[in-house]
Design an enzyme around this catalytic site. Sequence first.
Site, PDB file in Angstrom:
ATOM      1  N   TYR A   1     -37.216 -17.213 -51.147  1.00  5.58           N
ATOM      2  CA  TYR A   1     -36.140 -16.436 -50.520  1.00  5.58           C
ATOM      3  C   TYR A   1     -34.853 -16.575 -51.335  1.00  5.58           C
ATOM      4  O   TYR A   1     -34.202 -15.579 -51.653  1.00  5.58           O
ATOM      5  CB  TYR A   1     -35.932 -16.914 -49.073  1.00  5.58           C
ATOM      6  CG  TYR A   1     -34.729 -16.312 -48.400  1.00  5.58           C
ATOM      7  CD1 TYR A   1     -34.737 -14.985 -47.990  1.00  5.58           C
ATOM      8  CD2 TYR A   1     -33.587 -17.069 -48.168  1.00  5.58           C
ATOM      9  CE1 TYR A   1     -33.627 -14.427 -47.375  1.00  5.58           C
ATOM     10  CE2 TYR A   1     -32.478 -16.515 -47.550  1.00  5.58           C
ATOM     11  CZ  TYR A   1     -32.508 -15.198 -47.154  1.00  5.58           C
ATOM     12  OH  TYR A   1     -31.407 -14.655 -46.551  1.00  5.58           O
TER      13      TYR A   1
ATOM     14  N   TRP B   1     -32.372 -21.672 -40.693  1.00 15.40           N
ATOM     15  CA  TRP B   1     -32.747 -20.366 -41.232  1.00 15.40           C
ATOM     16  C   TRP B   1     -34.217 -20.369 -41.619  1.00 15.40           C
ATOM     17  O   TRP B   1     -34.917 -19.368 -41.462  1.00 15.40           O
ATOM     18  CB  TRP B   1     -31.858 -20.006 -42.423  1.00 15.40           C
ATOM     19  CG  TRP B   1     -32.266 -18.726 -43.077  1.00 15.40           C
ATOM     20  CD1 TRP B   1     -32.704 -18.554 -44.357  1.00 15.40           C
ATOM     21  CD2 TRP B   1     -32.303 -17.422 -42.484  1.00 15.40           C
ATOM     22  NE1 TRP B   1     -33.000 -17.229 -44.592  1.00 15.40           N
ATOM     23  CE2 TRP B   1     -32.760 -16.507 -43.454  1.00 15.40           C
ATOM     24  CE3 TRP B   1     -31.989 -16.931 -41.215  1.00 15.40           C
ATOM     25  CZ2 TRP B   1     -32.917 -15.152 -43.208  1.00 15.40           C
ATOM     26  CZ3 TRP B   1     -32.145 -15.565 -40.969  1.00 15.40           C
ATOM     27  CH2 TRP B   1     -32.598 -14.700 -41.959  1.00 15.40           C
TER      28      TRP B   1
ATOM     29  N   GLU C   1     -30.428 -12.881 -38.780  1.00 16.87           N
ATOM     30  CA  GLU C   1     -29.412 -13.939 -38.812  1.00 16.87           C
ATOM     31  C   GLU C   1     -28.989 -14.313 -37.390  1.00 16.87           C
ATOM     32  O   GLU C   1     -28.781 -15.486 -37.094  1.00 16.87           O
ATOM     33  CB  GLU C   1     -28.182 -13.497 -39.618  1.00 16.87           C
ATOM     34  CG  GLU C   1     -28.392 -13.486 -41.106  1.00 16.87           C
ATOM     35  CD  GLU C   1     -28.251 -14.848 -41.779  1.00 16.87           C
ATOM     36  OE1 GLU C   1     -27.838 -15.832 -41.122  1.00 16.87           O
ATOM     37  OE2 GLU C   1     -28.568 -14.919 -42.973  1.00 16.87           O
TER      38      GLU C   1
END
Length: 184
Positions: free
Chosen positions: A16, A46, A38
């Site tokens: 990512y 995350w 988010e």
Amino acid sequence: MNECAFSTIDPTYLDYHDNVWGQPIYDSKALFKLMALESQHAGLSWLTILKKKHSYEEAFYNFEPSKIAQMTPSDIDALMEFPNIVHNRKKLEAIVSQAKGYFEIEKDYGSFSHFLWSYVNHKPIDLNYTNASERLTVDDRAKQLSKDFKKYGFKFLGPVTVFSFLEAAGLYDAHLKGCPSKPS
């Protein structure tokens, strides 16, 4: 280990970081998708949401705002049993509210992308970090955008989450100097 990638060794997170995080996104629907994801990580890591991303895409029509905006409380009831997503009703309902707000922003600003990029004068801001200890978690711009999102009914997008979104979507270049993934 890459200091810019938050010193992680997790291959999902490294991929990512190397290929997605901080690369400028201009497409309104792609920005909406990232913003919605988010909002799901508020209070969580995350990486937790990143590993559930495909399930969220399936649960929320690949983040197509027009389909999400039509979701009903019974759709949210079904999502409370949907596999591999966070089963927090208020967070799931927030995505529906965000989809509705997306269209209000599109009406007022011409596009969701234009609205967001106007906060950085339509050009990514390089935060000029040289080491990870310099990283911020919030600034005045994120505080203002968070307030403006709330005016459109967005939830779970406080200033810290908005700052994280600005970095992830490439409105802020938060890669450390010398990072091979730093946008050119």
